[in-house]
Structures are given as structure tokens and as C-alpha cells.
Design a protein around this motif. Structure first.
Motif, PDB file in Angstrom:
ATOM      1  N   SER A 190       0.828  -1.204   0.000  1.00 33.67           N
ATOM      2  CA  SER A 190       0.000   0.000   0.000  1.00 33.67           C
ATOM      3  C   SER A 190       0.866   1.259   0.000  1.00 33.67           C
ATOM      4  O   SER A 190       0.536   2.250  -0.658  1.00 33.67           O
ATOM      5  CB  SER A 190      -0.920  -0.011   1.221  1.00 33.67           C
ATOM      6  OG  SER A 190      -1.707   1.147   1.272  1.00 33.67           O
ATOM      7  N   GLN A 241       2.068   1.725  -3.528  1.00 29.24           N
ATOM      8  CA  GLN A 241       0.967   2.125  -4.407  1.00 29.24           C
ATOM      9  C   GLN A 241       0.586   3.591  -4.216  1.00 29.24           C
ATOM     10  O   GLN A 241       0.343   4.316  -5.181  1.00 29.24           O
ATOM     11  CB  GLN A 241      -0.253   1.233  -4.153  1.00 29.24           C
ATOM     12  CG  GLN A 241      -0.091  -0.193  -4.634  1.00 29.24           C
ATOM     13  CD  GLN A 241      -1.292  -1.054  -4.285  1.00 29.24           C
ATOM     14  OE1 GLN A 241      -2.023  -0.775  -3.321  1.00 29.24           O
ATOM     15  NE2 GLN A 241      -1.512  -2.105  -5.062  1.00 29.24           N
ATOM     16  N   ASN A 242       0.562   4.044  -2.980  1.00 27.58           N
ATOM     17  CA  ASN A 242       0.050   5.385  -2.680  1.00 27.58           C
ATOM     18  C   ASN A 242       1.113   6.474  -2.730  1.00 27.58           C
ATOM     19  O   ASN A 242       0.790   7.654  -2.642  1.00 27.58           O
ATOM     20  CB  ASN A 242      -0.626   5.388  -1.305  1.00 27.58           C
ATOM     21  CG  ASN A 242      -1.862   4.514  -1.280  1.00 27.58           C
ATOM     22  OD1 ASN A 242      -2.607   4.460  -2.254  1.00 27.58           O
ATOM     23  ND2 ASN A 242      -2.074   3.805  -0.179  1.00 27.58           N
ATOM     24  N   SER A 250      -0.456   9.052  -7.689  1.00 29.73           N
ATOM     25  CA  SER A 250       0.105   7.877  -7.027  1.00 29.73           C
ATOM     26  C   SER A 250       0.749   6.966  -8.057  1.00 29.73           C
ATOM     27  O   SER A 250       0.461   7.037  -9.260  1.00 29.73           O
ATOM     28  CB  SER A 250      -0.979   7.101  -6.263  1.00 29.73           C
ATOM     29  OG  SER A 250      -1.901   6.509  -7.168  1.00 29.73           O
ATOM     30  N   ASN A 251       1.618   6.094  -7.575  1.00 31.59           N
ATOM     31  CA  ASN A 251       2.205   5.082  -8.452  1.00 31.59           C
ATOM     32  C   ASN A 251       1.136   4.166  -9.028  1.00 31.59           C
ATOM     33  O   ASN A 251       1.197   3.767 -10.192  1.00 31.59           O
ATOM     34  CB  ASN A 251       3.222   4.245  -7.670  1.00 31.59           C
ATOM     35  CG  ASN A 251       4.436   5.042  -7.250  1.00 31.59           C
ATOM     36  OD1 ASN A 251       4.858   5.955  -7.946  1.00 31.59           O
ATOM     37  ND2 ASN A 251       4.992   4.710  -6.088  1.00 31.59           N
ATOM     38  N   LYS A 252       0.166   3.812  -8.196  1.00 23.14           N
ATOM     39  CA  LYS A 252      -0.880   2.875  -8.618  1.00 23.14           C
ATOM     40  C   LYS A 252      -1.637   3.412  -9.828  1.00 23.14           C
ATOM     41  O   LYS A 252      -1.828   2.706 -10.836  1.00 23.14           O
ATOM     42  CB  LYS A 252      -1.841   2.621  -7.457  1.00 23.14           C
ATOM     43  CG  LYS A 252      -2.879   1.539  -7.708  1.00 23.14           C
ATOM     44  CD  LYS A 252      -3.700   1.291  -6.448  1.00 23.14           C
ATOM     45  CE  LYS A 252      -4.610   0.085  -6.609  1.00 23.14           C
ATOM     46  NZ  LYS A 252      -5.602   0.249  -7.660  1.00 23.14           N
ATOM     47  N   SER A 253      -2.056   4.667  -9.780  1.00 29.75           N
ATOM     48  CA  SER A 253      -2.848   5.220 -10.878  1.00 29.75           C
ATOM     49  C   SER A 253      -2.019   5.320 -12.156  1.00 29.75           C
ATOM     50  O   SER A 253      -2.532   5.083 -13.258  1.00 29.75           O
ATOM     51  CB  SER A 253      -3.398   6.594 -10.486  1.00 29.75           C
ATOM     52  OG  SER A 253      -2.340   7.489 -10.182  1.00 29.75           O
ATOM     53  N   GLU A 302      -1.076   1.483 -13.492  1.00 26.68           N
ATOM     54  CA  GLU A 302      -2.232   0.696 -13.931  1.00 26.68           C
ATOM     55  C   GLU A 302      -2.900   1.271 -15.170  1.00 26.68           C
ATOM     56  O   GLU A 302      -3.760   0.614 -15.768  1.00 26.68           O
ATOM     57  CB  GLU A 302      -3.207   0.523 -12.773  1.00 26.68           C
ATOM     58  CG  GLU A 302      -2.621  -0.354 -11.664  1.00 26.68           C
ATOM     59  CD  GLU A 302      -3.613  -0.710 -10.566  1.00 26.68           C
ATOM     60  OE1 GLU A 302      -4.792  -0.310 -10.674  1.00 26.68           O
ATOM     61  OE2 GLU A 302      -3.203  -1.409  -9.614  1.00 26.68           O
ATOM     62  N   TRP A 341       0.270  -6.867  -7.894  1.00 31.33           N
ATOM     63  CA  TRP A 341       1.164  -6.333  -6.856  1.00 31.33           C
ATOM     64  C   TRP A 341       1.444  -7.440  -5.849  1.00 31.33           C
ATOM     65  O   TRP A 341       0.529  -8.123  -5.397  1.00 31.33           O
ATOM     66  CB  TRP A 341       0.516  -5.155  -6.133  1.00 31.33           C
ATOM     67  CG  TRP A 341       0.257  -3.947  -6.981  1.00 31.33           C
ATOM     68  CD1 TRP A 341      -0.849  -3.711  -7.748  1.00 31.33           C
ATOM     69  CD2 TRP A 341       1.109  -2.822  -7.139  1.00 31.33           C
ATOM     70  NE1 TRP A 341      -0.746  -2.505  -8.381  1.00 31.33           N
ATOM     71  CE2 TRP A 341       0.457  -1.920  -8.016  1.00 31.33           C
ATOM     72  CE3 TRP A 341       2.352  -2.468  -6.639  1.00 31.33           C
ATOM     73  CZ2 TRP A 341       0.996  -0.705  -8.393  1.00 31.33           C
ATOM     74  CZ3 TRP A 341       2.891  -1.256  -7.006  1.00 31.33           C
ATOM     75  CH2 TRP A 341       2.228  -0.391  -7.879  1.00 31.33           C
ATOM     76  N   LEU A 374       5.863  -5.281  -8.857  1.00 32.66           N
ATOM     77  CA  LEU A 374       4.706  -5.033  -9.722  1.00 32.66           C
ATOM     78  C   LEU A 374       4.960  -5.711 -11.061  1.00 32.66           C
ATOM     79  O   LEU A 374       6.016  -5.518 -11.675  1.00 32.66           O
ATOM     80  CB  LEU A 374       4.522  -3.528  -9.924  1.00 32.66           C
ATOM     81  CG  LEU A 374       3.569  -3.096 -11.038  1.00 32.66           C
ATOM     82  CD1 LEU A 374       2.140  -3.547 -10.753  1.00 32.66           C
ATOM     83  CD2 LEU A 374       3.621  -1.586 -11.248  1.00 32.66           C
TER      84      LEU A 374
END
Length: 658
Positions: A434, A437-438, A449-452, A455, A463, A474
Motif C-alpha cells: 500500500s 501504491q500510494n 500515485s504510483n498505482k494510478s 495501472e 502487486w 509489480l
């Protein structure tokens, strides 16, 4: 005749006056010389034990003096290096020092060096007080001198001698010098051997052994010397200050030849009365060692004897047992739990909260107790260990104040640890994922964020946490240069909060930094990171020269839609792709709008050799026959939108092969 008699009388009177004048002159001269000689016997400043004359006589060689009727008295001498010193003493008592006829500016420093040498030489001639009948050289037979220093402490003049004895022990001795009448007296103020400061009793024995004093004088005071002595490795308190606290203490000489005194007493240990007999031996260096220990009439071995001694040193001698707590705690913590693949420290920290340690000394060794509250069940538990000369043992354990078998408690703690570890690991891994990701690894990105960001670029995203390498990983599929690749991004977390991208892999191949920067720049839409790809191509060598050298400075650009580096000078256009490992490939080459990719090697080689494309094409006899079959080059089709919704036809994904 009368006039002649009168003349003789005048001559006689004149002679008498002359004799009187000579006598007066001689007497005055003698008085002057005596006064000047007194100046030579004057001391300088704080260096009061030796006069200036004595300093030169003992500190230098070939010493002599000059006392002229007119002029100042002088002391003259030389050192081992043949430097010639002259000390001139003025009428007011002040002094000037010359070395090799050059005035010494730092008078006190140079005078102290000569003075210090004088004291050292006297020490080789005069034995200390109480040892006057001995040979002063005995000290230097015992000690290999490595250095000596002069100290003046509140008017006390001290020479500190340091060196090593035959046992390679470092010895430091302080000798005080004083003047009694016209004689120099020396006393020993302090002795240290390997950092241990000797007591007066130890000094007395130590010096007696050096100066070969009759040992009968030691034996007559043997009991007192033992009582006032200190144990060899423990010098805080005397033997009597420690063991005199026991009940019914008695001291007696056990062996005069071996300098052994026996101590007998009683004590109460763990509510039981015991009898204790200890044989103390006075060593040649003045320290005291333990020759034997009997408890209740039975002799105990060396290791157990050390445990008994330590018990009384802690109880009465001021021995700091707390200073050993961390050492023993570490020893226990790193020991393996019997029957389990865990260490005690790992087991306690993992299964208990509020852990504390206590330490105490017993007759059988050092007892260390760990206390805590179990994380599962919230029970108060203790584990007690005994550390002795024979090893370390788990001797007792309790749960909520009740004694339990240590194996039973260990088994429970191991089970608790397994449950807690599984829960903590899963929770910890999820927290780390988390965190990655955040967070955001690229500043200035439009993504939050890395996640957005990742993805939107990848499909089939996963992940996970790599336990073996302690990294967040990832994975997913994505497009690069017209092909679909399996991407893998490894993230490292520093100090529990800072996220760094450690490595990138494409189809399990390690990706070089320039390609990594380009891909990250493209993912996060930060153009500045993509520029290095152009520089890499420009500085890549074709066969002998870099592309920059034979294509030129201008005309370079980056096609991020197709992941190409493009060179275009209006007539010649070349498209390059950089593979993950850094290899540079030419994918398309056209000249004046005509596709010459099929002969790209010939074109590039010609350009590298300084030939123009036009010249190459003109000289190529097969050119015209092939030209009719050539097609106008088509630009590679633009990649689909970033959300991954484009159709993945063979033509779009693979416009060329690597």
C-alpha cells in the motif's frame, strides 16, 4: 748619608702599599668569584631540586664551568648528539642558554629537557628511599624504559618512567625527587601495571622484588599485606574491605614460603549457613591471587571458585554487575532455543510485550531473568537463566507467578510466535504494498500515485511482496516499440517510508537505465526523463563512429507514440529503437521519401565513410532495377490510447522484428 736612609724608607713604604693593594685586589677578586660561583648553585624557577650546576653535571656530558673576574659565570656541557650548551647567568640571577653558539629562544623548554635528563640519570645512580642499600640499576634490569616525562604537581617534582617488563606488561612508575640538605632523595609515589594502580602494600612487594630486599621483612607483615592488598583483576577495594564483612573472620599464615594467608569465616546464603575458607597468595608484583576455596569443607574447582569470588565482590566489593547485563542479555538472546529453530531473543520479542531483564549474582553463577507479557492470552511469564563457568542454562520459568516446566512454556511461546508471525507478516506486506501504491516515485507527474500511473500503462496488473528479497514487485503486460512485453518493476523501501524504483525487467531481461528512464517518463508523463534515450542513440557506435559523428548534431527527435528515436534532415530519415539491454537497432531508413530499409547497412556504412547517400545510390548499378519495386515509406501506426483499449492486431504490435 742621611738622604740615602730616607730614600730607603720611602721605597719600603711604597712596597708595603703595593703589597696591601695586591692583597686587597686578591681578596676582592676572591669575593667576586665566590659571589659568581653562588650564582652557579642557584636553581631556576620551578626546577628547585637541582641547581643549574647540578643540572648540567647530571644532564650533560663533559660538564664544566667558567668564572671570569670580568664577565658572567658560565656552565658548559654537551649532549649525546654533540650539541654544545652554554648557560650564562647574569648578575640579577636571570639566565641565557646557547646551543652551538646560537641563543635558545624557548629557554624553559630546553632547560626542562636537560633537567629531565639529569633526574633520569640520578635515578640510575640513587635507589629510592627504603631501598638505599640496593643497586639502583636493578630497576633498569627489570624495566625496558620506553620514555620518561617531568611533572611538577603543586611543587612536587616527579619523573614518570614508562616501559615494559620481561612479561611484556606495560609499567608506569612515578618517582618524586626532593632535596634534603645537600642530598637528593627519591620516593616512589605511584605504580601502574597494565592499567592497574597498585595499593601501598602492592607497591611495597613490587619494589622489594625489584630491589631484592630480604623477603623476611615481607613475611613479618604478610597478613597485613594480604588484608590491605587487592585481587589481581579487581582493585576497587582491599581484601579486608570485602571479606571482613563475613561472620567470624579469621586470618592466619598458611605458608610463609609461598606467601599464602588463609581466611576463614561463616556466611548465610539462601537461608543456609556455610563455612568458607580461602587461601590468598601474595604475588611477586604485589597483587593478591586466590590459591584455593573450600565451601563447607569441600574444595571447589577453578570455575566455581570464580563464581564464589564474584558473588562476594558484588555483595561487598562494589562490583558493578549491571555493567554485564547487556553482555549476558546478548549472549542469551543469541542462544538457540532447545528443540526449535529459534533464538531466545527472537522468541521473546516475537511472543511477548513489555520485556525486561534483571541480573543477580549467586554462589553458583550469574542469574539472568527475562520477564514479559504474552501477546496471546496476556499472561505474565518469566524465564530464568544461570550463567556459570560451565555454561548457560535455563533453570526456571513461571506463568502468572506459578512455576512451570521450562519446556512447557517454550512450547507455548513458539506456538504463539507462529500465529503472531503469520498475522504480522501478512499485515506488514500489505502495508508495504500500500505504501508503494500510494506514494509517487516521480515528482512533477500529473498522477497522484504510483498505482494510478502504472495501472494505466499496464494490463494484467499484479502487486506482491517478495519475501526473499524484501521488495515490493509489480508485474503486468505493456507495449514498447510495437511489441507486447512482460514488465516487472522492483521497488525498494528505505527507512520504512521512502520508495525507490530499484530495477525494471522486460521479458525477464534487466533494463538499462536510459530505457528505464524513458519508460518511467512515459508512464508518468514527465518528458524530461525521456530525453536520455536520444542521447544514447546519438552516442552509440555503428561500426567505427557514433551516429552523432556521421549523421550530425541536428535533426534528432523522439517519437513517444512509437517509442522511436528519429533522425530527419529533410531528405534522410532514420528510425531507431533501443532494446531493453541497450542495443540500438535501425527499423526504418528512407531517402527523399523512398524506403531504403532493405539496404540500410550499405547506406549507414557509406555515411560512416563520408559518402553521401546520393553518391551511393548513383554508384549502385542495381539501384534502378530495384527502385521500381520500392514503396513510399509509411510511418508506423500510432499506438493506442493509454488506457490499453486499442486492438492488438499483428500489424500494429509487430511492424518490424528485433
Amino acid at each position: 748619608m742621611k738622604r740615602k736612609n730616607v730614600g730607603k724608607g720611602k721605597v719600603a713604604a711604597l712596597i708595603s702599599l703595593l703589597v696591601i693593594f695586591v692583597v686587597i685586589f686578591v681578596l676582592v677578586g676572591l669575593i667576586v668569584l665566590q659571589n659568581k660561583e653562588k650564582l652557579l648553585n642557584k636553581s631556576f624557577d620551578k626546577y628547585k631540586v637541582l641547581t643549574a650546576k647540578e643540572t648540567f653535571e647530571n644532564g650533560l656530558i663533559n660538564s664544566n664551568f667558567e668564572i671570569p673576574i670580568f664577565g658572567n659565570p658560565k656552565l658548559i656541557g654537551s649532549d649525546e648528539m654533540r650539541n654544545r650548551y652554554i648557560l650564562e647567568i647574569l648578575k640579577d640571577g636571570s639566565m641565557k642558554l646557547y646551543m652551538n653558539n646560537v641563543k635558545v629562544e624557548d629557554f624553559e623548554k630546553e632547560y626542562e629537557a636537560i633537567y629531565k635528563k639529569a633526574l633520569y640519570n640520578l635515578l640510575q645512580k640513587i635507589p629510592p628511599e627504603d631501598y638505599e642499600l640496593s643497586n639502583a640499576s636493578a630497576l633498569f634490569n627489570y624495566l625496558t624504559v620506553e620514555g620518561y616525562e617531568y611533572l611538577n604537581q603543586d611543587g612536587k617534582e616527579i619523573l614518570v618512567l614508562s616501559g615494559k617488563n620481561a612479561n611484556s606488561q606495560y609499567v608506569s612508575m612515578q618517582f618524586r625527587f626532593r632535596k634534603v640538605g645537600n642530598n637528593v632523595k627519591i620516593t616512589v609515589e605511584n605504580i601502574t601495571v597494565d592499567g592497574k594502580v597498585f595499593s601501598p602494600a602492592e607497591m611495597r612487594v613490587f619494589l622489594a622484588n625489584i630491589y631484592k630486599i630480604d623477603k623476611q621483612s615481607i613475611k613479618s607483615n604478610l597478613v597485613d599485606m594480604i588484608k590491605q592488598g587487592r585481587l589481581k583483576d579487581f582493585s576497587t577495594k582491599t581484601i579486608e574491605e570485602i571479606f571482613g564483612n563475613l561472620n567470624n573472620p579469621r586470618w592466619s599464615i598458611k605458608s610463609e614460603d609461598e606467601n599464602v594467608v588463609e581466611f576463614n569465616a561463616t556466611d548465610v546464603v539462601d537461608k543456609n549457613e556455610i563455612s568458607l575458607s580461602i587461601g590468598f597468595k601474595l604475588e611477586s608484583d604485589g597483587s593478591v591471587s586466590v590459591k584455593y576455596i573450600f565451601v563447607n569443607g569441600s574444595e571447589i574447582d577453578g570455575g566455581e571458585a570464580q563464581d564464589v569470588l564474584k558473588y562476594y565482590l558484588v555483595k561487598y566489593g562494589g562490583y558493578d554487575l549491571q555493567s554485564e547485563l547487556e553482555m549476558f542479555k546478548e549472549k542469551i538472546s543469541n542462544a538457540s532455543v532447545p528443540g526449535y529453530s529459534k533464538k531466545f531473543g527472537e522468541l521473546l520479542i516475537g511472543s511477548c510485550d513489555n520485556i525486561s531483564w534483571s541480573i543477580e549474582s549467586t554462589m553458583k553463577g550469574t542469574k539472568l531473568t527475562a520477564s514479559g507479557v504474552t501477546k496471546v492470552g496476556k499472561n505474565k511469564v518469566t524465564l530464568s537463566f544461570l550463567i556459570s563457568s560451565k555454561g548457560a542454562y535455563l533453570i526456571n520459568s513461571t506463568i502468572d507467578g506459578n512455576n512451570v516446566n521450562p519446556n512447557e512454556l517454550l512450547s507455548r511461546l513458539v506456538d504463539d510466535l507462529g500465529k503472531i508471525s503469520s498475522q504480522l507478516e501478512e499485515s506488514k506486506y500489505n502495508e508495504l504494498i500500500s505504501l508503494v501504491q500510494n506514494s509517487i516515485i516521480v515528482k512533477g507527474s500529473q498522477y497522484s500515485s504510483n498505482k494510478s500511473a502504472f495501472e494505466r500503462f499496464l494490463r494484467n496488473v499484479s502487486w506482491m511482496f517478495d519475501k526473499n528479497n524484501n521488495k515490493v514487485v509489480l508485474t503486468g503486460t505493456g507495449n514498447y516499440a510495437g511489441q507486447v512485453w512482460q514488465f516487472k518493476f522492483n521497488f525498494e523501501i528505505l527507512f520504512g517510508k521512502e520508495v525507490l524504483l530499484e530495477k525494471v525487467y522486460m521479458n525477464d531481461r534487466n533494463v538499462i537505465d536510459e530505457v528505464t528512464d524513458y519508460i518511467i517518463g512515459k508512464i508518468f508523463k514527465v518528458d524530461v526523463l525521456t530525453k536520455n534515450l536520444v542521447e544514447l542513440v546519438k552516442n552509440s557506435v555503428y561500426s567505427r563512429k557514433t551516429y552523432y559523428e556521421f549523421l550530425g548534431r541536428n535533426g534528432w527527435s523522439l517519437d513517444t507514440d512509437n517509442d522511436n528515436v528519429v533522425f530527419n534532415n529533410s531528405s534522410l530519415m532514420i528510425r531507431f529503437v533501443v532494446l531493453p539491454n541497450g542495443d540500438v537497432k535501425v527499423t526504418n531508413l528512407s531517402y527523399n521519401g523512398t524506403d531504403y530499409t532493405y539496404m540500410k547497412e550499405e547506406v549507414l556504412k557509406a555515411l560512416e565513410n563520408g559518402m553521401s547517400v546520393e553518391t551511393l545510390l548513383t554508384s549502385n548499378k542495381s539501384f534502378e532495377t530495384k527502385q521500381s519495386t520500392n514503396q513510399i515509406i509509411e510511418q508506423p501506426s500510432k499506438q493506442g490510447t493509454e488506457n490499453g483499449t486499442k486492438e492488438e492486431s499483428q500489424e500494429e504490435i509487430k511492424p518490424y522484428q528485433f
